[in-house]
Write an enzyme that holds these catalytic residues in place. Structure first.
Site, short mmCIF file in Angstrom:
data_model
loop_
_atom_site.label_atom_id
_atom_site.label_comp_id
_atom_site.label_asym_id
_atom_site.label_seq_id
_atom_site.Cartn_x
_atom_site.Cartn_y
_atom_site.Cartn_z
CB SER A 127 36.84 40.31 39.52
OG SER A 127 37.24 41.59 39.08
CE1 TYR A 152 41.27 38.32 37.39
CE2 TYR A 152 40.08 40.38 37.14
CZ TYR A 152 40.61 39.40 37.95
OH TYR A 152 40.46 39.48 39.31
#
Length: 334
Positions: A127, A152
């Site tokens: 990501s 995350y």
């Protein structure tokens, strides 16, 4: 090829499965179909996006080791694309253990299954959030990613480190793709395009964080899928060139990490303007402070992916938003 795609009921996974099947690959989809967001949207993707011929599906969690091992043993994939994960920066502040279960325990199950199954190439989703507190733009894969701003992001960086270990120890070719903001038809309802679209259509105010000073490297789904396929078809090879160890994105092991984006950051206010024009409605914008875990700007340096795969995003934000609006009207109604 036989390709196992985890997260096949997801936004990127369903589009990828469709593309692979259409070019002649056999695809096994693997997805939990959880309720992080509306499971019906996920089931509709499985039914309406993915062709039936050449596709099989297993509904199970990544962290279910037995189910994972059975799927690999039965299907015998040659290549694997791991897109399943507990997504969302803000949700990681509320439920951090879900990220440990799905993104760490789940990923080690994928790595182990690939190792024992003799998989030729594992491509996995990282990501853009791994860049965290980095303020040097555009984000390049050579930059430090040592300061994540959310759990995350930390789990995604951990995935890159775990993958490198397996590439080094077991010669498992792995490629990590740092996705930038993906949008388009069948998108995730927890992401800004659908959140904004719903509020525009309902005549409700839009919350715009960081007082509207955000910019995002919005990347259309078709361009993302093209990049994933190009990466999947080019497994990295081991090398004796020790200079590859100077970058966190390369290695003497069969390991690579790439940014995958549009290389065209868009101001959030302009993106909202395009949505409003598409729907033919204006909205009130509530300018709010930065949210915990967010970054102000994202901007992908995609030169490494271009160099190694020939990737070239084609879709302008104007075209992409128009396509998204058409889909939204058709799926959710006028």
């Amino acid at each position: 090829m036989r390709v196992l795609v985890t997260g096949a009921a997801g936004f990127i996974g369903s589009h990828l499965a469709k593309r692979l099947i259409e070019r002649g690959d056999d695809v096994l989809g693997y997805d939990e179909v959880n309720d992080y967001y509306d499971p019906q949207l996920k089931r509709d993707r499985l039914r309406e996006v993915i062709p039936r011929d050449g596709f099989a599906f297993v509904e199970a969690k990544l962290e279910n080791r037995d189910a994972m091992e059975r799927a690999f043993a039965d299907f015998k994939p040659q290549r694997v694309v791991n897109l399943a994960a507990q997504a969302g920066v803000r949700y990681s502040l509320q439920n951090p253990r879900a990220y440990v279960d799905g993104n760490l325990v789940g990923f080690i199950n994928v790595l182990e299954a690939c190792r024992s199954g003799g998989v030729e190439h594992l491509v996995y989703a990282s990501s853009s959030s791994v860049y965290g507190a980095n303020r040097e733009l555009p984000f390049a894969v050579e930059h430090s990613v040592d300061h994540p701003l959310s759990l995350y992001a930390a789990t995604k960086k951990a995935n890159e480190l775990m993958a490198h270990t397996y590439s080094h120890l077991y010669s498992l070719p792995t490629t990590g793709l740092r996705f930038f903001t993906v949008y388009g038809p069948w998108g995730r309802p927890d992401m800004s395009p659908i959140i904004f679209a719903r509020k525009i259509m309902a005549g409700e105010p839009i919350d715009v964080f960081n007082h509207g000073r955000h910019s995002r490297d919005f990347t259309y789904i078709d361009d993302i899928v093209e990049g994933v396929v190009r990466a999947l078809d080019r497994p990295p090879a081991p090398s004796d060139d020790v200079s590859l160890l100077d970058s966190p994105a390369t290695s003497t092991a069969p390991y690579r990490v790439y940014n995958i984006g549009s290389h065209r950051p868009v101001e959030l206010m302009h993106f909202i303007d395009l949505l409003e024009a598409g729907f033919g409605r204006r909205s009130e914008r509530r300018l709010l402070p930065m949210q915990p875990g967010d970054v102000a700007d994202t901007y992908a340096d995609i030169s490494a992916l271009v160099r190694d795969t020939g990737y070239q995003p084609q879709t302008s934000v104007e075209t992409g938003v128009a396509n998204f609006v058409d889909w939204y009207r058709g799926y959710y109604g006028p």
